[in-house]
Write a protein that holds these residues in place. Structure first.
Motif, short mmCIF file in Angstrom:
data_model
loop_
_atom_site.label_atom_id
_atom_site.label_comp_id
_atom_site.label_asym_id
_atom_site.label_seq_id
_atom_site.Cartn_x
_atom_site.Cartn_y
_atom_site.Cartn_z
N ALA A 1 0.90 -1.45 -0.12
CA ALA A 1 -0.03 -0.18 -0.14
C ALA A 1 0.95 1.17 -0.28
N GLU A 2 1.79 1.14 0.84
CA GLU A 2 2.95 2.32 0.78
C GLU A 2 3.51 2.74 -0.60
N LEU A 3 4.19 1.52 -0.95
CA LEU A 3 4.77 1.67 -2.30
C LEU A 3 3.80 2.26 -3.25
N ARG A 4 2.51 1.64 -3.52
CA ARG A 4 1.70 2.20 -4.44
C ARG A 4 1.37 3.68 -4.19
N ALA A 5 1.14 3.97 -2.93
CA ALA A 5 0.67 5.62 -2.93
C ALA A 5 1.98 6.40 -3.21
N ALA A 6 3.20 5.96 -3.10
CA ALA A 6 4.29 6.81 -3.57
C ALA A 6 4.53 6.50 -4.91
N GLY A 7 3.69 5.77 -5.66
CA GLY A 7 4.01 5.58 -7.09
C GLY A 7 5.11 4.80 -7.65
N LEU A 8 5.48 3.91 -6.62
CA LEU A 8 6.73 3.11 -7.07
C LEU A 8 6.12 1.91 -7.63
N PRO A 9 6.81 1.22 -8.38
CA PRO A 9 6.38 0.02 -9.17
C PRO A 9 6.50 -1.31 -8.44
N VAL A 10 5.54 -1.85 -8.07
CA VAL A 10 5.29 -3.02 -7.28
C VAL A 10 5.34 -4.15 -7.94
N GLY A 11 6.39 -5.13 -7.71
CA GLY A 11 6.36 -6.36 -8.92
C GLY A 11 5.53 -7.62 -8.08
N ARG A 12 6.22 -8.51 -7.50
CA ARG A 12 5.64 -9.62 -6.91
C ARG A 12 5.64 -9.89 -5.54
N VAL A 13 5.20 -10.74 -4.82
CA VAL A 13 5.10 -10.96 -3.44
C VAL A 13 5.71 -12.52 -3.65
N VAL A 14 6.85 -12.77 -2.87
CA VAL A 14 7.55 -13.87 -3.00
C VAL A 14 7.21 -14.54 -1.50
N VAL A 15 6.56 -15.79 -1.51
CA VAL A 15 6.17 -16.51 -0.54
C VAL A 15 7.29 -17.45 -0.11
N ASN A 16 8.08 -17.29 0.95
CA ASN A 16 9.29 -18.18 1.23
C ASN A 16 9.14 -19.19 2.10
N MET A 17 9.93 -20.05 2.01
CA MET A 17 10.05 -21.27 2.94
C MET A 17 8.63 -21.77 2.97
N VAL A 18 7.99 -22.12 2.16
CA VAL A 18 6.68 -22.89 2.12
C VAL A 18 6.73 -24.47 2.45
N ARG A 19 6.37 -24.90 3.28
CA ARG A 19 6.31 -26.42 3.80
C ARG A 19 5.22 -27.17 3.08
N PRO A 20 5.40 -28.34 2.62
CA PRO A 20 4.46 -29.26 1.89
C PRO A 20 3.36 -29.46 2.74
N GLN A 21 2.21 -29.49 2.13
CA GLN A 21 0.90 -29.95 2.82
C GLN A 21 0.78 -31.40 2.90
N VAL A 22 0.92 -31.99 4.02
CA VAL A 22 0.89 -33.48 4.34
C VAL A 22 -0.70 -33.88 4.69
N LEU A 23 -1.13 -33.12 5.61
CA LEU A 23 -2.67 -33.58 6.16
C LEU A 23 -3.49 -32.31 6.21
#
Length: 321
Positions: free
Chosen positions: A206-228
């Motif tokens: 939200a802050e980046l957008r308000a400042a007019g800066l180009p937002v790229g992607r969200v990187v979801v890190n350390m994703v664990r596999p869903q077992v159950l």
């Protein structure tokens, strides 16, 4: 794909690791990438298991397909000395200023100037050309400050407006902002599937957008596999305890019956985590940005892990034409 990739994220989300993996991914198939550090932590050197980075561009890795990753640790004092020499031709006088502490004073008392120097060095690398007109680097990846400071760090034009309305500093800020607010730049935010990092990511976007800066992607890190999932836990913890115990015994697990309850407790904890992660994914979906997902590295973020993450980023489209 944007040529300046800025990577930020809440502390502890692995933003430096993601920036390093992104640089490797972008350097695949013969490309040249510059990985830039601006916080003086030497985190990049530690990840690549090399000596501390100097204030100069140094090759630190070769990517699949023969691409190269260079790295640079930008030091604000050295950058200011370069700046003074470039615009004011101070030479030895600049070194004298450093000896008496004036350089450190200038970059501390005016943080906006410090940020112009740090971002300016990265932007210069983006604009730099070889003699034949080709870019010196196909991509520049910046391991930037955490999410809570990223908008102020990048919005240097506003930061120096009250300090220098004309002259070289003002012109430098204008040149930096021209790059930072252009399609040449993308700011990525790294998060975990946990409440605080996700909320800070939403606020940062939200802050980046308000400042007019180009937002790229969200990187979801350390994703664990869903077992159950919850349904599987309910099924296992219902009338199936004896069946689970028999299965453990038949598999040769000593004391299988005594392990049923601890195993079910762990399964229930896993199911709760899956549900919480599902809730945080819904929050991220509401931000409206595309995302990359990177797996949890059980062995830690060593060099082999970086190449694994880079391969995963390539699989998800990083560096594709």
């Amino acid at each position: 794909m944007s040529r300046l990739q800025v990577v930020s994220g809440k502390g502890g989300t692995g933003k430096t690791t993601v920036a390093a993996a992104l640089a490797l991914a972008l350097a695949t198939e013969g490309k040249r990438t510059l990985l830039v550090e601006v916080e003086g932590r030497q985190g990049i050197a530690q990840l690549f298991e090399t000596e501390a980075l100097p204030y100069e561009e140094r090759k630190i890795a070769v990517a699949p397909g023969g691409g190269e990753v260079y790295a640079l640790a930008i030091d604000a004092e050295r950058a200011l000395l370069d700046y003074l020499q470039m615009f004011y031709k101070l030479g030895g006088a600049g070194r004298a200023l450093k000896k008496i502490g004036a350089i450190d004073f200038a970059t501390t008392i005016a943080p906006g100037v410090r940020d112009v120097l740090l971002t300016g060095k990265a932007c210069e690398a983006v604009r730099r050309r070889e003699r034949d007109g080709r870019p010196a680097y196909d991509h520049v990846v910046m391991d930037a400050p955490p999410t809570g400071r990223i908008t102020r760090f990048l919005n240097v034009n506003d930061e120096v407006a009250g300090l220098a309305r004309i002259g070289p500093i003002h012109n430098q800020a204008q040149a930096v902002m021209k790059v930072l607010k252009s399609p040449d730049t993308a700011v990525h935010l790294v998060t975990l599937l946990e409440e605080m990092p996700v909320q800070e990511t939403a606020d940062g976007v939200a802050e980046l957008r308000a400042a007019g800066l180009p937002v790229g992607r969200v990187v979801v890190n350390m994703v664990r596999p869903q077992v159950l999932d919850e349904a599987a836990v309910r099924a296992a913890s219902g009338d199936h305890r004896e069946a689970i115990a028999r299965t453990l015994v038949s598999a040769g697990v000593t004391g299988g019956a005594a392990l049923v309850e601890p195993l079910l407790d762990q399964a229930a904890e896993h199911a709760r985590r899956v549900e919480l992660e599902r809730e945080q994914r819904a929050v991220l979906d509401g931000i409206g940005l595309p995302a990359y997902e990177l797996p949890y590295l059980g062995d830690g973020a060593d060099i082999a892990g970086l190449y694994r993450l880079a391969k995963e980023l390539r699989r998800q489209g990083v560096g594709a034409a």
